[in-house]
Design an enzyme around this catalytic site. Structure first.
Site, PDB file in Angstrom:
ATOM      1  N   ASP A   1       0.570  -1.178   0.222  1.00  0.00           N
ATOM      2  CA  ASP A   1      -0.101  -0.043   0.058  1.00  0.00           C
ATOM      3  C   ASP A   1       0.766   1.551  -0.260  1.00  0.00           C
ATOM      4  O   ASP A   1       2.137   0.726   0.284  1.00  0.00           O
ATOM      5  CB  ASP A   1      -0.885  -0.335   1.170  1.00  0.00           C
ATOM      6  CG  ASP A   1      -1.922   0.796   1.216  1.00  0.00           C
ATOM      7  OD1 ASP A   1      -1.844   1.497   0.217  1.00  0.00           O
ATOM      8  OD2 ASP A   1      -2.429   1.097   2.485  1.00  0.00           O
TER       9      ASP A   1
ATOM     10  N   ARG B   1     -14.764  -4.575  -5.074  1.00  0.00           N
ATOM     11  CA  ARG B   1     -14.912  -3.910  -4.197  1.00  0.00           C
ATOM     12  C   ARG B   1     -16.817  -3.765  -4.517  1.00  0.00           C
ATOM     13  O   ARG B   1     -17.377  -3.711  -3.321  1.00  0.00           O
ATOM     14  CB  ARG B   1     -14.848  -2.658  -3.841  1.00  0.00           C
ATOM     15  CG  ARG B   1     -13.002  -2.672  -3.717  1.00  0.00           C
ATOM     16  CD  ARG B   1     -13.066  -2.560  -2.191  1.00  0.00           C
ATOM     17  NE  ARG B   1     -14.080  -1.116  -1.730  1.00  0.00           N
ATOM     18  CZ  ARG B   1     -13.230  -0.064  -0.913  1.00  0.00           C
ATOM     19  NH1 ARG B   1     -12.076  -0.169  -1.705  1.00  0.00           N
ATOM     20  NH2 ARG B   1     -13.880   0.351  -0.276  1.00  0.00           N
TER      21      ARG B   1
HETATM   22  N1  NVA Z   1      -3.526   2.896   3.805  1.00  0.00           N
HETATM   23  C1  NVA Z   1      -4.659   4.370   2.341  1.00  0.00           C
HETATM   24  C2  NVA Z   1      -5.492   3.059   2.160  1.00  0.00           C
HETATM   25  C3  NVA Z   1      -5.796   3.809   1.099  1.00  0.00           C
HETATM   26  C4  NVA Z   1      -7.034   3.662  -0.056  1.00  0.00           C
HETATM   27  C5  NVA Z   1      -4.163   5.333   3.609  1.00  0.00           C
HETATM   28  O1  NVA Z   1      -5.136   5.341   4.275  1.00  0.00           O
HETATM   29  O2  NVA Z   1      -4.967   6.922   3.183  1.00  0.00           O
HETATM   30  N1   CP Z   2      -9.337   1.080  -2.020  1.00  0.00           N
HETATM   31  C1   CP Z   2      -9.540   2.497  -1.801  1.00  0.00           C
HETATM   32  O1   CP Z   2     -10.217   2.409  -1.083  1.00  0.00           O
HETATM   33  O2   CP Z   2     -10.094   3.802  -2.747  1.00  0.00           O
HETATM   34  P1   CP Z   2     -10.258   4.706  -2.472  1.00  0.00           P
HETATM   35  O3   CP Z   2      -9.556   5.967  -1.809  1.00  0.00           O
HETATM   36  O4   CP Z   2     -10.417   5.433  -4.584  1.00  0.00           O
HETATM   37  O5   CP Z   2     -11.456   4.796  -2.445  1.00  0.00           O
END
Ligand code: NVA
Ligand code: CP
Length: 314
Positions: free
Chosen positions: A228, A296
């Site tokens: 991530d 999703r």
């Molecule tokens: N770990 C990331 C995930 C985004 C979908 C965040 O929290 O920004």
């Molecule tokens: N993976 C995810 O939650 O993507 P978004 O931040 O675009 O919703």
């Protein structure tokens, strides 16, 4: 409020992965399979006819918004989209009052926010089910989609190995809850100073969690390699410091080469090619990130249906 009759069972929320039992997670995933198959055949599946979802975004989103919004309309319902800035949340209305009001008007709420305690406070004052669309601590909808995607590509996840490379963030902690519940092993490699907090994880069995200093070692034999962003939403002030600390935690071809020969790669997206993953890996043959993103939609339709109607036979 609506013509459809939500089931009369106890009020349930999905604020973290372990709010559901293993049987309930398996039900939602099986239901997502049915819903996805019907979607691919263009068969309508309108089990939430006339029901209404409110979505509250206190952080940015692409996938979460589109999947919940499209999903609710496809189920026959409708959606209200709120952000901090365009609601009274941005003018300090207490989250408890917001919950009391919104939940008198809609059937279901999805929230993306900062601290987990904020969504817990909302849920404690809500008359309707609340779904965590991401907090600083957890991202349970994403992990539902990731498990569903894993099963589609690799079969059962029980007894398999997932390598988590990078930040011990909301995704990592949710993976750990899933590993404990579903019985797979999570190999975690994080830069010094960015690891899982012992106070939050307890003492998981070595068959569930193993931590590695070197990301290559975490990837060895893994059936799924996943990562991530280095800087999650809300932590932008740490960006420069994190770019330096995480430089060796880029999932690249060398890491994928030591994984299981049939290993797949996932990333919840949005991704930064050349940071947490090389373009060669995310755009390569082992990557399933587009299926992961699409899923999703299907798992969240199953999730919303389960929270409102309980387990259905057909
Ligand atoms: N770990 C990331 C995930 C985004 C979908 C965040 O929290 O920004
Ligand atoms: N993976 C995810 O939650 O993507 P978004 O931040 O675009 O919703």
């Amino acid at each position: 409020m609506s013509e459809a009759t939500p089931h009369s069972g106890p009020l349930r929320h999905f604020l973290q992965f372990r709010d559901f039992t293993k049987d309930e997670i398996n039900y939602v995933i099986a239901r997502a399979r049915l819903i996805k198959d019907k979607f691919k055949r263009y068969e309508p599946h309108r089990t939430l006819h006339d029901l209404n979802l409110a979505m509250v975004f206190e952080k940015a989103s692409t996938r979460t918004r589109v999947s919940f919004e499209a999903g609710m309309y496809q189920l026959g319902g409708s959606v209200i989209h709120l952000t901090t800035g365009d609601s009274q949340l941005g003018r300090s209305e207490p989250i408890e009052d917001t919950a009391r009001v919104i939940s008198r008007m809609v059937d279901l709420v999805m929230i993306r926010t900062f601290e987990q305690t904020r969504i817990e406070r909302f849920a404690a004052h809500s008359r309707v089910p609340v779904i965590n669309g991401l907090t600083n601590e957890y991202h349970p909808c994403q992990i539902l989609a990731d498990i569903f995607t894993f099963i589609e590509h690799q079969g059962s996840i029980e007894g398999k190995t997932v390598a988590w490379i990078g930040d011990a963030n909301n995704m990592a902690y949710t993976w750990l809850q899933a590993a404990e519940m579903l019985g797979f092993k999570l190999n975690v490699s994080t830069p010094p100073g960015y690891g899982l907090e012992p106070a939050r994880i307890g003492q998981p069995d070595a068959s569930i969690l193993e931590q590695f200093d070197n990301p290559i070692d975490a990837c060895r034999g893994a059936h799924l390699v996943t990562t991530d962003v280095w800087t999650s939403m809300g932590y932008e002030d740490e960006n420069e410091e994190r770019r330096r600390a995480f430089a060796d935690w880029c999932v690249d071809a060398e890491m994928m080469a030591v994984a299981d020969p049939h290993a797949i790669f996932m990333h919840c997206l949005p991704a930064h090619r050349g940071e947490e993953v090389s373009a060669e890996v995310i755009d390569g043959p082992q990557s399933v990130v587009w299926d992961e993103a699409e899923n999703r939609l299907h798992v969240q339709k199953a999730l919303m249906e389960f929270l409102l109607l309980g387990q259905l036979k057909a």
